[in-house]
Design an enzyme around this catalytic site. Sequence first.
Site, mmCIF file in Angstrom:
data_model
loop_
_atom_site.group_PDB
_atom_site.id
_atom_site.type_symbol
_atom_site.label_atom_id
_atom_site.label_comp_id
_atom_site.label_asym_id
_atom_site.label_seq_id
_atom_site.Cartn_x
_atom_site.Cartn_y
_atom_site.Cartn_z
ATOM 1 N N HIS A 162 54.605 30.279 34.459
ATOM 2 C CA HIS A 162 53.165 30.555 34.344
ATOM 3 C C HIS A 162 52.731 31.763 35.155
ATOM 4 C CE1 HIS A 162 51.918 26.732 32.282
ATOM 5 N NE2 HIS A 162 53.147 26.449 32.633
ATOM 6 N N ASP A 370 47.787 38.285 38.517
ATOM 7 C CA ASP A 370 47.652 36.922 38.006
ATOM 8 C C ASP A 370 48.514 36.812 36.749
ATOM 9 O OD1 ASP A 370 46.655 34.332 37.691
ATOM 10 O OD2 ASP A 370 44.607 34.937 38.178
HETATM 11 P P1 ADP Z 1 45.344 29.423 38.735
HETATM 12 O O1 ADP Z 1 46.242 28.737 37.787
HETATM 13 O O2 ADP Z 1 46.014 30.475 39.547
HETATM 14 O O3 ADP Z 1 44.542 28.521 39.573
HETATM 15 P P2 ADP Z 1 43.708 29.988 36.370
HETATM 16 O O4 ADP Z 1 42.469 30.787 36.269
HETATM 17 O O5 ADP Z 1 44.723 30.266 35.319
HETATM 18 O O6 ADP Z 1 44.284 30.227 37.840
HETATM 19 O O7 ADP Z 1 43.375 28.438 36.276
HETATM 20 C C1 ADP Z 1 42.486 27.804 37.128
HETATM 21 C C2 ADP Z 1 42.062 26.506 36.467
HETATM 22 O O8 ADP Z 1 41.485 25.665 37.467
HETATM 23 C C3 ADP Z 1 41.016 26.708 35.399
HETATM 24 O O9 ADP Z 1 41.261 25.840 34.317
HETATM 25 C C4 ADP Z 1 39.705 26.353 36.106
HETATM 26 O O10 ADP Z 1 38.742 25.817 35.246
HETATM 27 C C5 ADP Z 1 40.168 25.318 37.107
HETATM 28 N N1 ADP Z 1 39.327 25.378 38.312
HETATM 29 C C6 ADP Z 1 39.103 26.440 39.101
HETATM 30 N N2 ADP Z 1 38.239 26.140 40.090
HETATM 31 C C7 ADP Z 1 37.909 24.856 39.926
HETATM 32 C C8 ADP Z 1 37.039 23.966 40.621
HETATM 33 N N3 ADP Z 1 36.336 24.358 41.697
HETATM 34 N N4 ADP Z 1 36.959 22.709 40.164
HETATM 35 C C9 ADP Z 1 37.664 22.316 39.078
HETATM 36 N N5 ADP Z 1 38.483 23.114 38.384
HETATM 37 C C10 ADP Z 1 38.611 24.372 38.789
HETATM 38 C C1 G6P Z 2 49.053 28.003 39.475
HETATM 39 C C2 G6P Z 2 50.511 27.635 39.315
HETATM 40 C C3 G6P Z 2 50.630 26.152 38.990
HETATM 41 C C4 G6P Z 2 49.900 25.341 40.029
HETATM 42 C C5 G6P Z 2 48.448 25.801 40.166
HETATM 43 C C6 G6P Z 2 47.685 25.068 41.262
HETATM 44 O O1 G6P Z 2 48.456 27.818 38.252
HETATM 45 O O2 G6P Z 2 51.100 28.431 38.301
HETATM 46 O O3 G6P Z 2 51.999 25.766 38.927
HETATM 47 O O4 G6P Z 2 49.936 23.967 39.709
HETATM 48 O O5 G6P Z 2 48.432 27.184 40.456
HETATM 49 O O6 G6P Z 2 48.359 25.159 42.474
HETATM 50 P P1 G6P Z 2 48.894 23.877 43.275
HETATM 51 O O7 G6P Z 2 49.687 24.439 44.399
HETATM 52 O O8 G6P Z 2 47.661 23.159 43.722
HETATM 53 O O9 G6P Z 2 49.706 23.043 42.333
#
Ligand code: ADP
Ligand code: G6P
Length: 472
Positions: A162, A370
């Site tokens: 990812h 990202d």
């Molecule tokens: P990452 O995987 O690095 O966190 P992404 O933007 O691909 O970045 O995905 C983040 C996901 O987490 C999204 O689906 C978003 O809606 C969710 N998310 C981000 N902040 C919050 C929050 N404060 N509460 C709930 N869900 C969240």
């Molecule tokens: C990114 C990574 C995921 C991970 C998520 C949240 O999306 O690619 O593998 O699950 O961040 O991070 P965390 O450390 O809370 O699993």
Amino acid sequence: MRQSPLVVVANRLPIDDSVAPDGAFEWRRSPGGLVSALHPLLRHTPATWVGWAGGTGPAPELPDVDGVRMRTVALNAEDFRDHYEGFANATLWPLYHDAVEQPEYHRRWWEAYQRVNQRFAEAAAEVAEPGGLVWVQDYHLQLVPGLLRALRPDLRIGFFLHVPFPPPELFMQLPRRSELLRGMLGADLIGFQRAQAAHNFAQLAAKVLGLSATDRRIGVDDRVVRIGAFPVAIDTAEMAALAARPEVADRARRLRQDLGQPEKVILSVDRMDYTKGIEQRLKAYRELLASGDVKVRDTVLVQVAVPSRDRVGQYQILRDRVEHQVGRINGEFGRVGEPAIHYLSQPFDRAELVALYRVADVMAVTPLRDGMNLVAKEYVAARVDGTGALLLSEFAGAAAELEQAYLVNPHDLDGLKQGLLAALRAGPEDVAARMRAMREHLAHNDIHAWAASYLSALEESGSLVGRRPAPR
Ligand code: ADP
Ligand code: G6P
């Protein structure tokens, strides 16, 4: 233990234990892109999800979540520290994100990584049906494909990363680079977010392991491993349906009132992570306030930054710095009852998040690097009225698809300021035309299309020569 035809293996399960405001214990969907992508996909399929439920106690027994069986894997305190916080999130995560923070290398972390990967492979081997399909996810589990193939040569094994896969000059820093590459090559198909990542991987397979490799196929022993780009997506229709619900629209209207009915609302939603460019964005915003290009009464910034990996030093430092910066900007530019930045470090349920997307005239998504960034896609899908401007970093995987966004280089402070002003000042026709094109793209390229293209490539891949019957 019952077996399933489809097994997803990911470090994180789609739910997390947490304590509700009233003190009760509850399970909640975990924030993060991996869970957001896979959760809607698996719902109501006869699948098993192998993963960690958070915490360091014994693995809890979990009920099925939306018809998907949960097989928990336990991490003890040492595994949590050395595998999750250490090798996964203080070695691989920074290295794979352009080393925007310095990756750390410790031999003890590597031992934990191997140990935990072995545990995940054994759990997957236990729950996969004979000849079944196992889909391993992300950088925490790069050794699992190889370990699983040794345990269960009858399985078809997919791996999807990812996060970005770095260029050779960065990956070559890793002390255990060949083992990591070999581990991934245990899969029949290795999927990346972008074609550049597949290219980097092929170059490394040739350079480090001496394999014959193109950007599509790599020969390993008697097998052919396919590689390719499969940009991950969201459930576009589900997001649009949620955004169109009357109670979500009402909530968005109330949020706008609570924000003081400004002319423009800017929103950012991130995990609190140094890859997300939060500090650079706040700095740009502060300069726009100082120069008078943006005025507090007319414009508000809502920054949602949910704490993440909060015992890792680099994350603690970042949180302190961001909170200091927010406090300083509010102190300098806010007024009584009118902060310049509304800062929320809480997890929200989907409906609340979508109401925030609906209230945002400008969505600022400006990571330094990202893999994809699903927040950008969620925002576009939630703009059911066709309005809204997306400010997007060139360094997010999503920029390759959402070309009509206002694209910026987040390392260039002046460029970031200009991009933000352009998005704030854009005319309604320009905004609508860009949004229309992006919504059109996401309507066709949703999570179901992603899964179908990955899984059909996996069906076609892998030499059956090396596949052996399931052990009894
Ligand atoms: P990452 O995987 O690095 O966190 P992404 O933007 O691909 O970045 O995905 C983040 C996901 O987490 C999204 O689906 C978003 O809606 C969710 N998310 C981000 N902040 C919050 C929050 N404060 N509460 C709930 N869900 C969240
Ligand atoms: C990114 C990574 C995921 C991970 C998520 C949240 O999306 O690619 O593998 O699950 O961040 O991070 P965390 O450390 O809370 O699993």
